[in-house]
Design a protein around this motif. Structure first.
Motif, mmCIF file in Angstrom:
data_model
loop_
_atom_site.group_PDB
_atom_site.id
_atom_site.type_symbol
_atom_site.label_atom_id
_atom_site.label_comp_id
_atom_site.label_asym_id
_atom_site.label_seq_id
_atom_site.Cartn_x
_atom_site.Cartn_y
_atom_site.Cartn_z
ATOM 1 N N UNK A 17 0.825 -1.199 0.000
ATOM 2 C CA UNK A 17 0.000 0.000 0.000
ATOM 3 C C UNK A 17 0.866 1.258 0.000
ATOM 4 N N UNK A 18 0.457 2.235 -0.804
ATOM 5 C CA UNK A 18 1.169 3.501 -0.867
ATOM 6 C C UNK A 18 0.608 4.513 0.118
ATOM 7 N N UNK A 295 -2.269 13.037 -13.902
ATOM 8 C CA UNK A 295 -1.603 11.924 -14.591
ATOM 9 C C UNK A 295 -1.888 10.551 -13.986
ATOM 10 N N UNK A 296 -1.750 10.344 -12.659
ATOM 11 C CA UNK A 296 -1.989 8.994 -12.129
ATOM 12 C C UNK A 296 -3.463 8.590 -12.095
ATOM 13 N N UNK A 297 -4.369 9.531 -12.338
ATOM 14 C CA UNK A 297 -5.792 9.166 -12.358
ATOM 15 C C UNK A 297 -6.217 8.596 -13.707
ATOM 16 N N UNK A 353 -2.298 3.580 -6.354
ATOM 17 C CA UNK A 353 -1.182 4.247 -7.032
ATOM 18 C C UNK A 353 -1.460 5.729 -7.240
ATOM 19 N N UNK A 354 -2.741 6.073 -7.389
ATOM 20 C CA UNK A 354 -3.118 7.479 -7.554
ATOM 21 C C UNK A 354 -3.248 8.202 -6.219
ATOM 22 N N UNK A 355 -3.036 7.490 -5.115
ATOM 23 C CA UNK A 355 -3.111 8.109 -3.786
ATOM 24 C C UNK A 355 -4.504 8.476 -3.361
ATOM 25 N N UNK A 356 -5.505 7.730 -3.841
ATOM 26 C CA UNK A 356 -6.896 8.115 -3.619
ATOM 27 C C UNK A 356 -7.528 7.524 -2.368
ATOM 28 N N UNK A 357 -6.791 6.657 -1.638
ATOM 29 C CA UNK A 357 -7.336 6.085 -0.413
ATOM 30 C C UNK A 357 -6.893 6.936 0.784
#
Length: 378
Positions: A17-18, A295-297, A353-357
């Motif tokens: 997890x990131x 970009x990561x989305x 990866x998009x940091x959305x959590x």
């Protein structure tokens, strides 16, 4: 924190997890672009209704980030489980909520109260009028949604001109028109009177030109950036192009020297904090940050909306559950079962990866629990 996730070939990927990306709510909505998130609904798992508290709380979340809410659109399962009675109540409740918080709202008006089977253009127009009255009474900007009934009976562009011309002649405020491609709804193939997209675009542009003062904009969801740009350049002055392209939204919203698209997007539902941050970077002229945030989305969006595209709602609601916006992963009409376990596992990785959590621990815990119920936990 490590979680084991299944692949389509039967193998297992160990995913670390990131860290979440933090996007605090902005002080105001974006000023350089109009932006609406097409919002999902939260089912009541104990009955046939909606969980109104959770549904409206999610709309307050979107408004807190300065985004407008596009209510009762296909993201809310119009035509895929949500009937007109529930839709009407959704529009009225969301309209009151928008008024109470000062949030921007547009709402879909369609013809889905009609029974299955043929309907005449006059009956279709009357169905639209009934729903338009509900949307306008809720204080929302109407979106004239593409109609399956009209697509089924229209003989050509003249039938569309008749129905939409009748509606546009009586609206009390400028409305948004809606071109939803067949990848989102196969029943809409040939909309605007022709399966040839150039001919369909010409018919729609002629309609807009005839009624331009009553058209705020047009939402196009064809997943074809070049076609959208060409269409945008032919619009009359003052008529917006609201991109519904969940594959190419960063470049279309950014635009070029000849103009830009505004946004009415289903993908803005799960990526609302990032979308708001990107739009505010654009307001400040910081295109590098705009592109870096978005970009990561994009890999997430492309996976979320992969074919069959109309099942994207399943992923949207799954992400809402993983991020803590609702207490369960159940959907109207049982649509929670529409995507495969490997699809959802990849969606989880891309969202992380998009940091959305905002709470990776919660997301991992819920993902493990879901995999266990699916018989896929390792």
């Amino acid at each position: 924190m490590i979680i084991e996730l299944p692949e389509a070939d039967g193998s297992v990927v160990r995913h670390t997890m990131g860290e979440p990306r933090t996007y605090p709510p902005p002080p105001r909505p974006s000023t350089s672009r109009a932006a609406y998130a097409a919002a999902h609904v939260v089912a009541d798992p104990a009955g046939d209704s909606l969980d109104w508290d959770a549904t409206l709380a999610f709309r307050r979340h979107l408004w807190s980030y300065g985004l407008g809410v596009a209510e009762a659109m296909d993201t809310a399962q119009r035509g895929m489980g949500l009937d007109w009675a529930a839709t009407r109540e959704l529009i009225m409740r969301s309209g009151r909520e928008a008024l109470s918080v000062g949030g921007r709202i547009v709402c879909g008006a369609g013809t889905d109260q009609l029974p299955p089977g043929p309907a005449s253009p006059k009956e279709i127009a009357a169905a639209y009028e009934e729903q338009l009255a509900v949307v306008e009474s809720a204080g929302a900007v109407p979106v004239l949604m593409a109609s399956r009934h009209l697509a089924a009976v229209a003989q050509g562009p003249d039938d569309y001109a008749f129905v939409y011309g009748r509606l546009l002649s009586q609206v009390s405020r400028p409305v948004v028109l809606h071109w939803l491609g067949p990848m989102f709804d196969p029943a809409l193939r040939g909309y605007w009177g022709s399966p040839d997209l150039d001919a369909a675009a010409g018919a729609l542009l002629a309609l807009i030109a005839e009624h331009a003062p009553r058209v705020d904009g047009v939402k196009i969801s064809l997943l074809d950036a070049d076609r959208e740009i060409a269409f945008r350049r032919r619009l009359p002055p003052g008529v917006r192009l609201y991109t519904g392209d969940d594959f190419h939204y960063p470049e279309l919203i950014l635009g070029d020297a000849a103009g830009h698209s505004d946004a009415l997007l289903g993908v803005f539902d799960p990526i609302a904090p990032a979308a708001a941050a990107a739009l505010h970077a654009l307001d400040a002229g910081d295109t590098a940050s705009y592109q870096e945030i978005f970009a990561p989305t994009v890999p997430l969006a492309r996976h979320l909306f992969e074919s069959p595209t109309f099942f994207y709602k399943t992923g949207v609601v799954f992400l809402a559950w993983l991020t803590g916006h609702q207490r369960h992963f159940r959907m109207v009409g049982g649509l929670e079962n529409a995507r495969s376990v490997p699809h959802m596992a990849r969606l989880f990785r891309l969202a992380d990866a998009a940091g959305l959590f905002p709470d990776p621990g919660l997301a991992a815990h819920r993902m493990r629990a879901w995999l266990t119920v699916q018989g896929a936990a390792r």
